[in-house]
Design a protein around this motif. Structure first.
Motif, PDB file in Angstrom:
ATOM      1  N   PRO A   8      53.764 -32.138  16.667  1.00 37.71           N
ATOM      2  CA  PRO A   8      53.777 -30.770  17.185  1.00 37.71           C
ATOM      3  C   PRO A   8      53.157 -29.779  16.194  1.00 37.71           C
ATOM      4  CG  PRO A   8      55.864 -31.827  17.671  1.00 37.71           C
ATOM      5  CD  PRO A   8      55.092 -32.771  16.788  1.00 37.71           C
ATOM      6  N   GLU A  12      49.648 -27.625  16.790  1.00 34.42           N
ATOM      7  CA  GLU A  12      49.704 -26.161  16.728  1.00 34.42           C
ATOM      8  C   GLU A  12      48.694 -25.629  15.713  1.00 34.42           C
ATOM      9  OE1 GLU A  12      53.638 -24.528  16.146  1.00 34.42           O
ATOM     10  OE2 GLU A  12      54.456 -25.848  17.685  1.00 34.42           O
ATOM     11  N   GLU A  88      57.026 -33.287  23.345  1.00 34.96           N
ATOM     12  CA  GLU A  88      57.105 -32.658  22.021  1.00 34.96           C
ATOM     13  C   GLU A  88      55.911 -31.756  21.720  1.00 34.96           C
ATOM     14  OE1 GLU A  88      54.518 -36.248  21.376  1.00 34.96           O
ATOM     15  OE2 GLU A  88      56.196 -35.723  22.687  1.00 34.96           O
ATOM     16  N   LEU A  89      54.816 -31.891  22.482  1.00 27.04           N
ATOM     17  CA  LEU A  89      53.600 -31.122  22.222  1.00 27.04           C
ATOM     18  C   LEU A  89      53.440 -29.908  23.139  1.00 27.04           C
ATOM     19  CD1 LEU A  89      51.056 -34.062  21.718  1.00 27.04           C
ATOM     20  CD2 LEU A  89      52.365 -32.813  19.977  1.00 27.04           C
ATOM     21  N   ASP A  91      54.783 -26.943  23.411  1.00 28.39           N
ATOM     22  CA  ASP A  91      54.658 -25.591  22.851  1.00 28.39           C
ATOM     23  C   ASP A  91      53.206 -25.310  22.462  1.00 28.39           C
ATOM     24  OD1 ASP A  91      57.335 -25.063  23.197  1.00 28.39           O
ATOM     25  OD2 ASP A  91      57.878 -25.362  21.097  1.00 28.39           O
TER      26      ASP A  91
END
Length: 135
Positions: A8, A12, A88-89, A91
């Motif tokens: 993550p 980001e 989990e990715l 965001d």
């Protein structure tokens, strides 16, 4: 191309790097008359007295450009966007989608000729249905 693995945090950071590489932040200015036939560019101040900062994209953000920056294919990006496959990715994925959506909305409101953007939205993004859903 082998699928890249992202945490993550690394996704980001990579998304942020892509957007930072195609935009800049500038202080909004206005022409103010300072005398007869003389003008000066001055910062526009917000209601709080601070200069207003605007995000300008020098290059329009695209999924292809993002994929190129991440070193993946559009099919691999689509896989990263899958909520079940990569919860989990989400965001980072939503941040990228939101920044692209923000660019489209700003372009619709500020550009003079938006025919290409409207065509893209109607044919690639589901058109008005997406706008109605807030997408």
């Amino acid at each position: 191309m082998r699928a890249k693995r992202f945490s993550p945090r690394s996704l980001e950071a990579a998304v942020d790097r892509y957007f930072a590489s195609i935009r800049r932040t500038v202080v909004a200015t206005e022409r103010v008359e300072t005398g007869p036939k003389t003008f000066e560019e001055r910062p526009i101040l917000s209601d709080t007295g601070e200069p207003i900062r605007c995000r300008e994209y020098v290059v329009a953000p695209t999924v292809w450009g993002l994929c190129e920056s991440l070193g993946i294919t559009p099919a691999q990006w689509k896989s990263l966007c899958d909520r079940e496959e990569h919860p989990e990715l989400q965001d980072a994925v939503q941040r990228a989608a939101g920044l692209m959506r923000d660019w489209r909305e700003q372009a619709l409101l500020t550009k003079k000729d938006v025919r290409g953007l409207i065509y893209h939205m109607q044919n690639r993004l589901g058109g008005l249905a997406e706008l109605r859903r807030g997408g």
